[in-house]
Enzyme design. Structure first.
Site, PDB file in Angstrom:
ATOM      1  N   LYS A  12      35.609 -72.145  24.463  1.00  0.00           N
ATOM      2  CA  LYS A  12      34.608 -72.372  25.496  1.00  0.00           C
ATOM      3  C   LYS A  12      35.192 -73.289  26.559  1.00  0.00           C
ATOM      4  CE  LYS A  12      31.232 -75.443  24.701  1.00  0.00           C
ATOM      5  NZ  LYS A  12      29.957 -76.083  24.328  1.00  0.00           N
ATOM      6  N   HIS A  33      44.605 -78.800  15.051  1.00  0.00           N
ATOM      7  CA  HIS A  33      45.654 -78.922  16.073  1.00  0.00           C
ATOM      8  C   HIS A  33      46.493 -80.193  15.878  1.00  0.00           C
ATOM      9  CE1 HIS A  33      43.337 -75.718  18.046  1.00  0.00           C
ATOM     10  NE2 HIS A  33      44.451 -75.446  18.697  1.00  0.00           N
TER      11      HIS A  33
END
Lengths: 277, 190
Positions: B100, B36
């Site tokens: 998650k 990212h």
């Protein structure tokens, strides 16, 4: 040269990493039966139980975060189960793929290839509670995600309207569960320490996680478990009836000026196991 | 159980609702912190994410028979990518993000705008998810990021999860957090 003590300790690490104790599996199975078929909670619990079966059958880590290792060794084994032998077992288990490289130098950021360093693994020599029984070595493996969710409160706490009594303790514990949501990989287990200094609070709370889930709970523990589960947070925070599998409370003396309530959160992967010598 | 097969169409993704149980089949790509950051710093995407899936995961991978095999592949916590994800969704055309713990309201808004869902995988489910990986088809940025952070090309079958944030702007995490807070306040009053 092979050392039978190191070999047995390596076996303990492998077993702890790949299979959950029977009482934890039973609690997860009971949680699944309480949820509606097809609900998010039921699907999550099914995946958890499938995962446990796959890991146990293959002898591979059931979670890739093999966590931090804490050994609790009977005082009488001090000369046989030395920190050096425990380190040798950790290094062997790491080389065999039972442990991820999970030990980072806090200053340089360097990763240790064998998971051994000052204080890693953590080793506590303890005097066993009851007499009798053969001396044992217990291991607790706790993942970082759940460790991040452990908390300490100082009573009184104005925000929670929590005073220096059991009602205040109750408010801290329930607040901790609500704040944690599913982030500690629910349904988890809480270890709680009432009192002690800050360091003892965390140590004693964590030690409670070694207690079996199928022992008879105290009245206060049963109430906290029931109320925590009524929050409806559920497995992985997606809603459901089981947010916690158990609550284990202990108390330690305090000084007049301090009243700490410490909550240790353990994820559903309650990796604890012991062997006798 | 709804079946999601790669490539994921916008229509199939928009048809999902928070709370749906799904099984994913086909190609997914892993990408976590370094990926990212690399994207935000202007790095070229190493694979085509259009109508594809991004998995927040740092798998344990071993070399076997001249190729790779996944030993453990559970999700990692997604909130760390909040700052990057809306721009990634817009630029990449990704339809499915697996992770998650859920993501923030800006990511939820981007999902609604561009047609993307967030699927909660089970934390600690590394062994079961490794079992659903049938083939490691390739890897990108391995030398640059290391094995735990590289972009792994995984062909999966029956990878199970729950739609936790849908493309209609609903987040199951927000619902549960709010309801649990109300219940807590109620218990504190009694």
């Amino acid at each position: 040269m092979a050392d039978s003590t190191v070999e047995r300790l390596t076996g303990l690490i492998r077993e702890t990493s790949s299979s959950l104790p029977a009482d934890v599996l039973a609690a997860l199975g009971a949680a699944l039966r309480r949820e509606k078929r097809g609900s998010p909670a039921s699907e999550v619990l099914k995946t958890i139980l499938d995962n446990c079966a796959v890991a146990a059958a293959r002898g591979t880590p059931l979670c890739q975060d093999t966590g931090s290792l804490t050994f609790f060794v009977d005082e009488s084994l001090r000369r046989r189960v030395t920190p050096e032998k425990l380190k040798a077992a950790v290094a062997a288990a790491t080389a065999a793929g039972c442990l991820r490289r999970n030990t980072i130098d806090a200053v340089t950021g360097a990763s240790r290839d064998d998971n051994c360093a000052e204080g890693a693994p953590a080793v506590h020599y303890v005097r066993p509670a009851g007499g009798g029984g053969r001396p044992s070595v217990a291991l607790l493996m706790k993942g970082g995600g759940s460790e991040n969710m452990s908390r300490q409160y100082s009573l009184p706490d104005a925000g929670l309207a929590a005073g220096r009594d059991l009602e205040g303790v109750r408010r801290c514990v329930l607040d901790a569960v609500q704040k944690t949501q599913g982030y500690g990989c629910a349904p988890g287990v809480l270890g709680v320490c009432i009192g002690g200094d800050r360091a003892a609070g965390y140590a004693v709370a964590k030690e409670q996680l070694l207690r079996p889930l199928d022992e008879r709970p105290g009245r206060f523990e049963a109430r906290l478990l029931r109320e925590a589960n009524s929050l409806g947070i559920g497995p992985m925070g997606l809603g459901g009836r089981t947010t916690l599998l158990g609550v284990k409370v202990a108390a330690r003396t305090r000084v007049p000026a301090s009243f700490f309530v410490t909550v240790a959160y353990m994820c559903w992967a309650v990796r604890r196991r012991s062997i006798q010598f | 159980m709804k079946q999601l097969v790669c490539p994921f169409s916008e229509k199939s993704v928009r048809g999902l609702a928070a709370g749906d149980a799904v099984a994913i089949h086909g190609r997914i790509y892993t990408g976590r912190d370094k990926f990212h950051k690399y994207f935000a710093d202007g790095g070229r995407l190493p694979v085509d994410f259009r109508n594809g899936a991004l998995y927040h995961c740092g798998p344990v991978v071993i070399e076997r028979g001249g190729g790779y095999a996944v030993v453990s592949a559970g999700p990692t916590t997604s909130v760390r990518e909040n700052a990057y994800e809306p721009a990634f969704i817009e630029a990449s055309g990704v339809r499915v993000i697996i992770g998650k713990g859920g993501m923030d309201s800006a990511t939820l808004a981007a999902m609604k705008k561009f047609g993307c869902v967030y699927i909660q995988a089970v934390g600690g489910g590394g062994a079961a998810y490794a079992d659903s990986v049938k083939r490691v088809a390739g890897v990108s940025l391995l030398k640059e990021f290391g094995a735990a952070e590289a972009v792994w090309h995984l062909d999966v079958e029956n990878f199970r999860g729950i739609v936790a944030m849908d493309a209609r702007g609903r987040s199951l995490f927000d619902d549960v957090r709010l309801a649990s807070l109300r219940r807590l306040e109620e218990m504190f009053r009694s």
